[in-house]
Structures are given as structure tokens and as C-alpha cells.
Design an enzyme around this catalytic site. Structure first.
Site, PDB file in Angstrom:
ATOM      1  N   MET A 120     -11.849   4.553   4.304  1.00 26.27           N
ATOM      2  CA  MET A 120     -11.218   5.293   5.116  1.00 26.27           C
ATOM      3  C   MET A 120     -11.537   4.840   6.911  1.00 26.27           C
ATOM      4  O   MET A 120     -12.574   5.198   6.999  1.00 26.27           O
ATOM      5  CB  MET A 120     -10.949   6.166   5.618  1.00 26.27           C
ATOM      6  CG  MET A 120      -9.898   6.451   3.762  1.00 26.27           C
ATOM      7  SD  MET A 120      -8.294   5.865   3.549  1.00 26.27           S
ATOM      8  CE  MET A 120      -7.313   6.918   5.400  1.00 26.27           C
ATOM      9  N   HIS A 133       0.309  -0.988  -0.332  1.00 27.08           N
ATOM     10  CA  HIS A 133       0.202  -0.213   0.341  1.00 27.08           C
ATOM     11  C   HIS A 133       0.873   1.416   0.528  1.00 27.08           C
ATOM     12  O   HIS A 133       1.866   0.814   0.788  1.00 27.08           O
ATOM     13  CB  HIS A 133      -0.734   0.098   1.123  1.00 27.08           C
ATOM     14  CG  HIS A 133      -1.879   0.894   1.406  1.00 27.08           C
ATOM     15  ND1 HIS A 133      -2.933   1.144   0.469  1.00 27.08           N
ATOM     16  CD2 HIS A 133      -1.862   2.665   1.889  1.00 27.08           C
ATOM     17  CE1 HIS A 133      -3.331   1.819   0.915  1.00 27.08           C
ATOM     18  NE2 HIS A 133      -3.007   3.187   1.963  1.00 27.08           N
ATOM     19  N   MET A 137       0.637  11.991   0.079  1.00 26.42           N
ATOM     20  CA  MET A 137      -0.499  12.865   0.250  1.00 26.42           C
ATOM     21  C   MET A 137       0.085  14.592  -0.171  1.00 26.42           C
ATOM     22  O   MET A 137       1.221  13.946  -0.499  1.00 26.42           O
ATOM     23  CB  MET A 137       0.182  12.750   1.522  1.00 26.42           C
ATOM     24  CG  MET A 137      -0.257  11.530   1.772  1.00 26.42           C
ATOM     25  SD  MET A 137      -0.045  11.432   4.113  1.00 26.42           S
ATOM     26  CE  MET A 137      -0.997   9.396   3.999  1.00 26.42           C
ATOM     27  N   ASP A 184      -8.724   1.279   5.738  1.00 30.89           N
ATOM     28  CA  ASP A 184      -6.928   1.364   5.626  1.00 30.89           C
ATOM     29  C   ASP A 184      -7.229   2.354   7.142  1.00 30.89           C
ATOM     30  O   ASP A 184      -8.503   3.190   7.102  1.00 30.89           O
ATOM     31  CB  ASP A 184      -7.314   1.854   4.587  1.00 30.89           C
ATOM     32  CG  ASP A 184      -5.844   3.128   4.837  1.00 30.89           C
ATOM     33  OD1 ASP A 184      -5.333   2.745   5.764  1.00 30.89           O
ATOM     34  OD2 ASP A 184      -5.399   3.809   3.865  1.00 30.89           O
ATOM     35  N   HIS A 187      -2.876   4.723  -2.966  1.00 27.88           N
ATOM     36  CA  HIS A 187      -3.536   5.286  -2.688  1.00 27.88           C
ATOM     37  C   HIS A 187      -3.566   6.952  -3.188  1.00 27.88           C
ATOM     38  O   HIS A 187      -2.581   7.123  -2.086  1.00 27.88           O
ATOM     39  CB  HIS A 187      -3.814   5.340  -1.075  1.00 27.88           C
ATOM     40  CG  HIS A 187      -4.827   5.737  -0.247  1.00 27.88           C
ATOM     41  ND1 HIS A 187      -5.727   5.885   1.309  1.00 27.88           N
ATOM     42  CD2 HIS A 187      -6.084   7.153  -0.681  1.00 27.88           C
ATOM     43  CE1 HIS A 187      -5.820   6.526   1.300  1.00 27.88           C
ATOM     44  NE2 HIS A 187      -6.414   7.023   0.551  1.00 27.88           N
TER      45      HIS A 187
HETATM   46  C1  DX5 Z   1      -3.768   7.679   6.131  1.00 32.08           C
HETATM   47  C2  DX5 Z   1      -2.514   6.431   5.445  1.00 32.08           C
HETATM   48  C3  DX5 Z   1      -3.025   4.754   6.120  1.00 32.08           C
HETATM   49  C4  DX5 Z   1      -1.808   4.473   7.025  1.00 32.08           C
HETATM   50  C5  DX5 Z   1      -2.191   3.848   7.973  1.00 32.08           C
HETATM   51  O1  DX5 Z   1      -4.332   8.175   5.621  1.00 32.08           O
HETATM   52  O2  DX5 Z   1      -3.746   6.776   4.301  1.00 32.08           O
HETATM   53  O3  DX5 Z   1      -2.577   3.926   5.221  1.00 32.08           O
HETATM   54  O4  DX5 Z   1      -0.769   4.871   6.526  1.00 32.08           O
HETATM   55  O5  DX5 Z   1      -1.717   3.650   8.990  1.00 32.08           O
HETATM   56  P1  DX5 Z   1      -1.909   2.973  10.272  1.00 32.08           P
HETATM   57  O6  DX5 Z   1      -2.162   1.901   9.750  1.00 32.08           O
HETATM   58  O7  DX5 Z   1      -0.932   3.594  11.059  1.00 32.08           O
HETATM   59  O8  DX5 Z   1      -3.399   3.889  10.864  1.00 32.08           O
HETATM   60 ZN    ZN Z   2      -3.659   4.428   2.938  1.00 30.98          ZN
END
Ligand code: DX5
Ligand code: ZN
Length: 232
Positions: free
Chosen positions: A140, A36, A40, A182, A69
Site C-alpha cells: 500500500m 482490482h 472494505m 496500490d 483486496h
Molecule cells: C485504497 C484502495 C485502493 C484505491 C486506489 O484503500 O485499496 O485500491 O482504490 O485508489 P487511487 O488509485 O485513487 O489511489
Molecule cells: Zn486496493
């Protein structure tokens, strides 16, 4: 342990960025199914991470699918770049695209599987008229932007709702659609998350924060199996 219809997708966001290629190899050796890849842009979300150049750099380190993502706005311009960089799956947040239907088609036209991502407050009806263009629905279970946040419990109800919609679609002859979760996924909640309908599990801090990636991934698969036993 083989559970072909479930997928563990470690999030590189919690990996050691100074050793990304090695981290990718190690986590796939430890049993990861997908990688994954959180993108951002410090605009759609208040954080800045990695882009197509890093995707291209890790591509030679694994044959596992790279699950991109996109937490970026606008969306479309970056899609060909990720396809070119070796992405296999590309998901985006529908509010970040002016034309989500067009964006889904663009992803598929570039040879990738396509999906929509739903923030905790984003209603599922965004998927209603694009079911035929979806390969993945990603819910999410935290607000996007950071790893290491707490799982929002209301996501379980939303997962059940998404599962019903997807099952109705496939039972009516539609293509299969994966249901991915996620944020805040851990060994101690993955069973409940699977029971609510998820088949694909992103986990960042739970896996990369541990010394033994295989132990965590095996424990997660064990909990998925137990949850299945309970519902069987
Ligand atoms: C958050 C991301 C996730 C994040 C998840 O915006 O999209 O993919 O890395 O991390 P954990 O598993 O630590 O919540
Ligand atoms: Zn993610």
C-alpha cells in the site's frame, strides 16, 4: 503495446457504482489486465464498499482476473464466498488475520492465487516464513480506506526491499511472486514505481477519473517502457 510481465489493475472503487458492469467492460476494452476489487468493512478500515454479491454480479462481464483486496477483519469466513463469486486473486492484510499462514492456504485451497498486503507502516518481515504460499505481494502506498490519496514517497524504498526479497526467492528456485502497488499511482509517477520494482499497478482515480480510460492506460504503459529504457 504489449508488456506481458506488467499488469495494470484499475480499481473499481473510483468507477461509477451505478453502472459497474459497463465500467468493467469499458476498462478491460481500454486495456486493463486485472480488475482490482476493494472490499472494505467499516471495521478494519473506516469505509464500507462491496462484497461477494457484487463480485458475482460483475463476473459475467469479463474474463479478466478479478483481484480482490480484502480490507476486512476477520478474514477467513469471507474467502470461500469470494472464491464462489469468481475471484481469481485474493489478498488480505496479515494483521487482520489471526493466522496468516492458514489464511493463505485457505485461499489457495479454494483455487485462487493468494497474497499479503502491507500497509505503509507494516514491516515486510511478515512475508519471510510464508514465501512458498505467496502469489502476490501488495504494498500500500497510501493508508487503506479511500481512493484519491497521495502516493507516500517512502514506498519506493520499501518496493526495492520487497523486490530484493522476491528476486532472492525466485532465484533460489521459488515460484514467481507478483509485486503489486496500490494507492496514488498516476501517469507521472508510474515510471519511478516500476523502476523501484513493481510489476502490477493498481490505479483507481487516475483511470476512472479520466474521460478516456485507454489514453491513461496507454500513457501508463508508455511511462513503464521509458523507465525500462532508462534502466536498460
Ligand atoms: C485504497 C484502495 C485502493 C484505491 C486506489 O484503500 O485499496 O485500491 O482504490 O485508489 P487511487 O488509485 O485513487 O489511489
Ligand atoms: Zn486496493
Amino acid at each position: 503495446m504489449i508488456l506481458p510481465d506488467t499488469c495494470i489493475a484499475p480499481s473499481l472503487l473510483s468507477a461509477d457504482f451505478a453502472r459497474l458492469g459497463e465500467e468493467v467492460r469499458n476498462v478491460v476494452d481500454a486495456g486493463a489486465d486485472w480488475i482490482h476489487f476493494d472490499v472494505m468493512d467499516n471495521h478494519y478500515v473506516p469505509n464500507l464498499t462491496i462484497g461477494p454479491m457484487v463480485c458475482e454480479a460483475i463476473r459475467p462481464h469479463t474474463t479478466a482476473p478479478i483481484d480482490v483486496h480484502l480490507m476486512v477483519e476477520p478474514v477467513d469466513a469471507i474467502i470461500p464466498q469470494f472464491a464462489q463469486a469468481g475471484a481469481n486473486i485474493i489478498t488480505f492484510h496479515p494483521e487482520a488475520s489471526r493466522h496468516p499462514d492458514r489464511t493463505l492456504a485457505l485461499i489457495r485451497d479454494h483455487g485462487c492465487r493468494a497474497g499479503l498486503v502491507f500497509n505503509p507502516a507494516t514491516p515486510l518481515h511478515w512475508m519471510d516464513y510464508v514465501m512458498d504460499k505467496l502469489d502476490v505481494v501488495l504494498l500500500m502506498s497510501v493508508n487503506p480506506g479511500f481512493g484519491g490519496q497521495q502516493f507516500i514517497p517512502g514506498t519506493l524504498r520499501k518496493l526495492r526491499d520487497a523486490r530484493r526479497r522476491i528476486d532472492a526467492w525466485t532465484q533460489a528456485g521459488g515460484q514467481p511472486i507478483r509485486l503489486e502497488i496500490d494507492g496514488g499511482v498516476k501517469v507521472d509517477n508510474i515510471g519511478a514505481i516500476h523502476a523501484a520494482g513493481a510489476d502490477t499497478f493498481v490505479a483507481g482515480s487516475a483511470i476512472f477519473g479520466a474521460d478516456d480510460y485507454r489514453a491513461v492506460i496507454d500513457a501508463m504503459r508508455g511511462e513503464i517502457l521509458k523507465a525500462r529504457g532508462r534502466s536498460a
